[in-house]
Design a protein around this motif. Sequence first.
Motif, PDB file in Angstrom:
ATOM      1  N   LYS A   1       0.834  -1.200   0.000  1.00  0.00           N
ATOM      2  CA  LYS A   1       0.000   0.000   0.000  1.00  0.00           C
ATOM      3  C   LYS A   1       0.874   1.257   0.000  1.00  0.00           C
ATOM      4  O   LYS A   1       0.480   2.303  -0.507  1.00  0.00           O
ATOM      5  CB  LYS A   1      -0.933   0.014   1.210  1.00  0.00           C
ATOM      6  CG  LYS A   1      -2.097  -0.944   1.069  1.00  0.00           C
ATOM      7  CD  LYS A   1      -2.895  -1.016   2.348  1.00  0.00           C
ATOM      8  CE  LYS A   1      -3.811   0.181   2.494  1.00  0.00           C
ATOM      9  NZ  LYS A   1      -4.960   0.123   1.620  1.00  0.00           N
TER      10      LYS A   1
ATOM     11  N   ARG B   1       2.217   3.834  -4.036  1.00  0.00           N
ATOM     12  CA  ARG B   1       2.149   5.287  -4.209  1.00  0.00           C
ATOM     13  C   ARG B   1       3.497   5.754  -4.769  1.00  0.00           C
ATOM     14  O   ARG B   1       4.391   6.211  -4.040  1.00  0.00           O
ATOM     15  CB  ARG B   1       1.845   5.986  -2.893  1.00  0.00           C
ATOM     16  CG  ARG B   1       0.641   5.455  -2.107  1.00  0.00           C
ATOM     17  CD  ARG B   1      -0.510   5.115  -2.966  1.00  0.00           C
ATOM     18  NE  ARG B   1      -1.650   4.766  -2.159  1.00  0.00           N
ATOM     19  CZ  ARG B   1      -2.233   3.600  -2.182  1.00  0.00           C
ATOM     20  NH1 ARG B   1      -1.788   2.663  -2.986  1.00  0.00           N
ATOM     21  NH2 ARG B   1      -3.287   3.367  -1.443  1.00  0.00           N
TER      22      ARG B   1
ATOM     23  N   TYR C   1      -2.888   7.816  -1.471  1.00  0.00           N
ATOM     24  CA  TYR C   1      -4.334   7.893  -1.285  1.00  0.00           C
ATOM     25  C   TYR C   1      -4.643   7.971   0.197  1.00  0.00           C
ATOM     26  O   TYR C   1      -4.075   7.233   0.995  1.00  0.00           O
ATOM     27  CB  TYR C   1      -5.036   6.649  -1.845  1.00  0.00           C
ATOM     28  CG  TYR C   1      -5.163   6.624  -3.327  1.00  0.00           C
ATOM     29  CD1 TYR C   1      -4.204   5.967  -4.098  1.00  0.00           C
ATOM     30  CD2 TYR C   1      -6.231   7.241  -3.954  1.00  0.00           C
ATOM     31  CE1 TYR C   1      -4.311   5.942  -5.461  1.00  0.00           C
ATOM     32  CE2 TYR C   1      -6.336   7.217  -5.324  1.00  0.00           C
ATOM     33  CZ  TYR C   1      -5.366   6.562  -6.065  1.00  0.00           C
ATOM     34  OH  TYR C   1      -5.482   6.532  -7.419  1.00  0.00           O
TER      35      TYR C   1
ATOM     36  N   SER D   1      -7.104   0.076  -4.876  1.00  0.00           N
ATOM     37  CA  SER D   1      -5.891   0.811  -5.187  1.00  0.00           C
ATOM     38  C   SER D   1      -5.162   0.181  -6.366  1.00  0.00           C
ATOM     39  O   SER D   1      -4.658   0.888  -7.243  1.00  0.00           O
ATOM     40  CB  SER D   1      -4.970   0.854  -3.961  1.00  0.00           C
ATOM     41  OG  SER D   1      -5.581   1.514  -2.888  1.00  0.00           O
TER      42      SER D   1
ATOM     43  N   SER E   1      -4.474   1.876  -9.966  1.00  0.00           N
ATOM     44  CA  SER E   1      -3.105   1.976 -10.476  1.00  0.00           C
ATOM     45  C   SER E   1      -2.981   1.374 -11.868  1.00  0.00           C
ATOM     46  O   SER E   1      -2.122   1.783 -12.650  1.00  0.00           O
ATOM     47  CB  SER E   1      -2.132   1.278  -9.515  1.00  0.00           C
ATOM     48  OG  SER E   1      -2.410  -0.116  -9.446  1.00  0.00           O
TER      49      SER E   1
END
Length: 272
Positions: free
Chosen positions: A16, A20, A34, A83, A87
């Motif tokens: 996670k 990013r 996020y 997520s 992505s």
Amino acid sequence: MINKAVRCTASIFSKKFQSRANELRKNSVELKYYRAHSGRLKRLSLNLTPAKRTIVLDFKKLAIYALEFILSPTYFFADYKKSKQLSNQLKLGPLIKKFNTIYLIIALLIALALYLYPPTEFYKKGLGDAFIILAFFIIWAYPLSRANEIIYAFYRDAIEKLNGEPSRSDLKYGERIQLSLKSYLELIINFASIYILLPPQYFAYKITSYSDALYFSGVTITTLGYGDISPTHAISQLLSIYEVLCGFALIIVSFAVYTGRGIEFHASNNRS
């Protein structure tokens, strides 16, 4: 088995953060991440010298992820999948509908297992002290986790619609109402599973079968409250109040917002 689950959870936590991705420039590093509790893309700029091009872990975000996992493991898993979907520049609508259906099927399977093998038998045989630990783990891992996920997800989505914020998914208002109805049904089933897993002495009129638990869950969430079954323990009383709040939030907030915004959307399209 437990070590494997721990490693899997740790892997998801690290992914996670790694997902990013950062963009390196001459004198700065921009870290995009996020905010899981708001669902909006934010930017955090870290002004670093070229010699110190390293990413400082955001421990506040780590604390949020940990709290998110504790309150709702199912939401934590679903957010991780969303997520990855974003992505890969894929639409969230099909994934949300897929998860909604899968979670409803899981709730039905748990209900079927508790109907065929009611936990009350363990309490009758004097195994309650040992079984109650497993019962509370099951409650936390799925039924209560899903209840927390449903109430939070729909509440957040409704607030975003009222604030006029751009939607994160391509779901239409009619599809959102369908998901709300399925989630409302799932709430009744999940809370019934919670009540049957609790010790029978937590209720004035003891719940002895899954049909009793399903009946009590139904009259509780609809606020009928006939009184033939009533919670007497603090845990069962708080869960009953929470179920009513979940039902009200899902029906009044979500249904009213989605219906109102949907009518407004179609009316504006007709005028144009």
